[in-house]
Scaffold this active site. Structure first.
Site, PDB file in Angstrom:
ATOM      1  N   ARG A 153       0.863  -1.071   0.263  1.00  0.00           N
ATOM      2  CA  ARG A 153       0.064  -0.021  -0.040  1.00  0.00           C
ATOM      3  C   ARG A 153       0.831   1.236  -0.054  1.00  0.00           C
ATOM      4  O   ARG A 153       0.508   2.322  -0.315  1.00  0.00           O
ATOM      5  CB  ARG A 153      -0.924   0.080   1.288  1.00  0.00           C
ATOM      6  CG  ARG A 153      -1.793   1.240   1.240  1.00  0.00           C
ATOM      7  CD  ARG A 153      -2.953   1.201   1.944  1.00  0.00           C
ATOM      8  NE  ARG A 153      -2.854   0.594   3.449  1.00  0.00           N
ATOM      9  CZ  ARG A 153      -2.194   0.854   4.352  1.00  0.00           C
ATOM     10  NH1 ARG A 153      -1.783   2.410   4.508  1.00  0.00           N
ATOM     11  NH2 ARG A 153      -1.937   0.233   5.591  1.00  0.00           N
ATOM     12  N   TYR A 206     -14.854  16.149 -16.579  1.00  0.00           N
ATOM     13  CA  TYR A 206     -15.525  14.814 -16.530  1.00  0.00           C
ATOM     14  C   TYR A 206     -16.551  14.761 -15.536  1.00  0.00           C
ATOM     15  O   TYR A 206     -16.649  15.165 -14.128  1.00  0.00           O
ATOM     16  CB  TYR A 206     -14.089  13.754 -15.948  1.00  0.00           C
ATOM     17  CG  TYR A 206     -14.759  12.432 -16.019  1.00  0.00           C
ATOM     18  CD1 TYR A 206     -14.785  11.716 -16.816  1.00  0.00           C
ATOM     19  CD2 TYR A 206     -14.579  11.732 -14.602  1.00  0.00           C
ATOM     20  CE1 TYR A 206     -15.021  10.266 -16.937  1.00  0.00           C
ATOM     21  CE2 TYR A 206     -14.765  10.383 -14.603  1.00  0.00           C
ATOM     22  CZ  TYR A 206     -15.055   9.534 -15.749  1.00  0.00           C
ATOM     23  OH  TYR A 206     -15.390   8.301 -15.696  1.00  0.00           O
ATOM     24  N   ASP A 265      -6.209  18.382 -15.267  1.00  0.00           N
ATOM     25  CA  ASP A 265      -6.454  16.872 -15.885  1.00  0.00           C
ATOM     26  C   ASP A 265      -6.035  16.965 -17.186  1.00  0.00           C
ATOM     27  O   ASP A 265      -6.669  17.660 -18.232  1.00  0.00           O
ATOM     28  CB  ASP A 265      -7.973  16.656 -15.503  1.00  0.00           C
ATOM     29  CG  ASP A 265      -8.434  15.315 -15.967  1.00  0.00           C
ATOM     30  OD1 ASP A 265      -7.647  14.758 -16.693  1.00  0.00           O
ATOM     31  OD2 ASP A 265      -9.219  14.744 -15.674  1.00  0.00           O
ATOM     32  N   LYS A 292      -7.139   5.748 -19.827  1.00  0.00           N
ATOM     33  CA  LYS A 292      -7.378   6.222 -21.521  1.00  0.00           C
ATOM     34  C   LYS A 292      -6.353   6.003 -22.049  1.00  0.00           C
ATOM     35  O   LYS A 292      -6.162   4.967 -22.545  1.00  0.00           O
ATOM     36  CB  LYS A 292      -8.152   7.409 -21.400  1.00  0.00           C
ATOM     37  CG  LYS A 292      -8.934   7.938 -20.049  1.00  0.00           C
ATOM     38  CD  LYS A 292     -10.469   7.040 -20.311  1.00  0.00           C
ATOM     39  CE  LYS A 292     -11.150   7.271 -19.195  1.00  0.00           C
ATOM     40  NZ  LYS A 292     -11.589   8.338 -18.655  1.00  0.00           N
TER      41      LYS A 292
HETATM   42  C1  LIG Z   1     -12.124   8.738 -17.238  1.00  0.00           C
HETATM   43  C2  LIG Z   1     -11.745  10.283 -16.944  1.00  0.00           C
HETATM   44  C3  LIG Z   1     -11.542  10.548 -15.524  1.00  0.00           C
HETATM   45  C4  LIG Z   1     -11.593   9.336 -14.569  1.00  0.00           C
HETATM   46  O1  LIG Z   1     -10.986   8.358 -14.616  1.00  0.00           O
HETATM   47  P1  LIG Z   1     -11.230   6.947 -14.004  1.00  0.00           P
HETATM   48  O2  LIG Z   1      -9.953   6.132 -14.430  1.00  0.00           O
HETATM   49  O3  LIG Z   1     -12.352   6.249 -14.669  1.00  0.00           O
HETATM   50  O4  LIG Z   1     -11.359   6.907 -12.749  1.00  0.00           O
HETATM   51  C5  LIG Z   1     -11.009  11.748 -14.994  1.00  0.00           C
HETATM   52  N1  LIG Z   1     -10.793  12.693 -15.923  1.00  0.00           N
HETATM   53  C6  LIG Z   1     -11.069  12.451 -17.419  1.00  0.00           C
HETATM   54  C7  LIG Z   1     -10.821  13.541 -18.222  1.00  0.00           C
HETATM   55  C8  LIG Z   1     -11.380  11.328 -17.896  1.00  0.00           C
HETATM   56  O5  LIG Z   1     -11.591  11.148 -19.168  1.00  0.00           O
END
Ligand SMILES: *Cc1c(COP(=O)(O)O)cnc(C)c1O
Length: 424
Positions: free
Chosen positions: A80, A133, A213, A238
């Site tokens: 962890r 998101y 992000d 992604k």
């Molecule tokens: C998918 C996504 C998230 C969240 O990510 P997870 O891996 O599904 O928790 C956050 N920001 C953006 C821009 C995303 O496309």
């Protein structure tokens, strides 16, 4: 395994090697793993100390009881806190964004929520661009306020002026969270302007932080730290994961900031597992190849859509024309337009649904950035929890389809899209 042992060379002579050249080997020493070319999966919850003194020294550093000595890194204690697959992955991730440090999480949302809760306290204000998101939107608008944190969105479509107006309205803030390009409208937010605002609107003694992000363009086509951001966030699910088979996230920044974020990660327990780390190392080897191909195909698809009689507007940063307020920003901030294309389909929601129901090579699914092309309807799917009126303000229309372009053959994709348009 000391940090020095794990580090590979980043140069040959005077030549600094590109990240894509280092993704197969950086940070991993085969002699520590029976000569295995690839890092094994260290599927273990805990690690054996050579001596009680080692155990004591590792805990002192892990729990911040003393400053680490020069060249002393965190010894392996418990998965962890740290694990070789995660440490090697974190070292590799830093190369793309030229970050001092990285922290990996079991999801993008774990990265975003852990980072937010590392810095935000009751009474603090968080500014954020909209749309973000869906999960982030819910965290910011519904959950953080329950902890006494004030959250305040501004429209990405409103440009830097909207961000400045929001900052003026709140006075000071602790964190400014941006998503650029915005999902699904592809509006851009100026990271340098955000960093200037953060300096101007900080509380005395606590500098406001800019978190970006970077899931849509990064880390290959956009690097927020070089534009003044403090923290870069990813859903590694992604583009970085890229094969639609893993959920993970990351936060990158300075040694100091990431040590703070890792402190929360240890106690919130949002660490990723070794198998996740191993899958992402596999993915990073082809990251640039995949994203480059996806971006090249996306430009051709966006051009083709633009000329199609059943398509209204195409939302794609690569189509910004001189004179558009985002044009200069795109050239300054982004290295390419990426692989996400949104567009309005003739016939409103009904037309968009008929189009989506007749795709076959392109799959009807949310998520993005994988090797396969995916399409979805933001208004009723990824962004359905945003009331229709607010969707329109953000630029999300009833007839909008969002396409994540994969690595398939361009002509095959066009054949699939053409057949679906014929069915409208
Ligand atoms: C998918 C996504 C998230 C969240 O990510 P997870 O891996 O599904 O928790 C956050 N920001 C953006 C821009 C995303 O496309």
């Amino acid at each position: 395994m000391s940090k020095k042992d794990r580090y590979g060379a980043r140069t040959i002579g005077n030549r600094e090697l590109a990240p894509e050249s280092l993704m197969m080997s950086y940070g991993y020493r085969p002699s520590l793993s029976e000569g295995a070319l690839k890092s094994p999966i260290f599927q273990t919850s805990t690690f054996v100390f050579d001596s009680a003194e080692d155990g004591k020294a590792f805990f002192e550093v892990a729990y911040g009881l003393r400053e680490p000595a020069k060249d002393e890194s965190l010894g392996l204690i418990y998965s962890r806190l740290n694990n070789p697959d995660l440490e090697i992955l974190e070292d590799r991730l830093t190369l793309w964004d030229d970050a001092e440090a990285a922290a990996v999480f079991e999801s993008g949302m774990a990265a975003i929520s852990t980072t937010a809760l590392t810095y935000l306290r009751p009474g603090h204000t968080l500014l954020y661009s909209a749309p973000v998101y869906g999960g982030t939107q819910y965290l910011f608008s519904e959950i953080l306020p329950q902890f006494g944190i004030r959250t305040h969105p501004f429209l990405a479509a409103g440009g830097t002026r909207a961000m400045e107006a929001a900052a003026e309205e709140v006075g000071t803030f602790r964190m400014l969270h941006l998503e650029t390009p915005a999902n699904p409208t592809n509006h851009l937010v100026d990271i340098e302007a955000a960093a200037r605002l953060a300096r101007k609107h900080s509380d005395p003694g606590t500098p406001a932080l800019v978190a970006v992000d970077n899931t849509f363009l990064g880390p290959v086509f956009q690097n927020p730290l070089e534009h003044g951001a403090d923290l870069v966030l990813y859903s590694l699910t992604k583009y970085v994961g890229g094969h639609s088979d893993v959920i993970a996230g990351a936060c990158l920044g300075s040694e100091e900031r990431i040590a703070e974020v890792k402190g929360s990660r240890t106690f919130f327990g949002t660490m990723a597992g070794p198998w996740t780390g191993w899958l992402l190392m596999r993915s990073l080897e082809t990251l640039k190849l995949r994203m480059t191909r996806q971006a090249e195909t996306a430009i051709r698809i966006a051009d083709w859509l633009h000329a199609h009689p059943k398509v209204g507007r195409v939302y794609f940063p690569g189509h910004l024309a001189e004179g558009d307020p985002d044009y200069e920003l795109f050239r300054r901030q982004c290295k390419a337009a990426g692989g996400m294309v949104s567009f309005d389909v003739e016939g409103g929601e009904e037309g968009a649904f008929r189009f989506l129901n007749h795709l076959s090579l392109v799959k009807l699914a949310v998520s993005l950035g994988g090797t396969e092309s995916l399409a979805q309807h933001p208004g009723t799917m990824t962004h359905s929890d945003i009331p229709p009126k607010m969707q329109r303000e953000m630029g999300i229309t009833e007839s909008m389809v969002r396409l994540s372009v994969g690595v398939e053959d361009f002509d095959d994709l066009v054949a699939d899209l053409s057949a679906a348009f014929e069915a409208i």
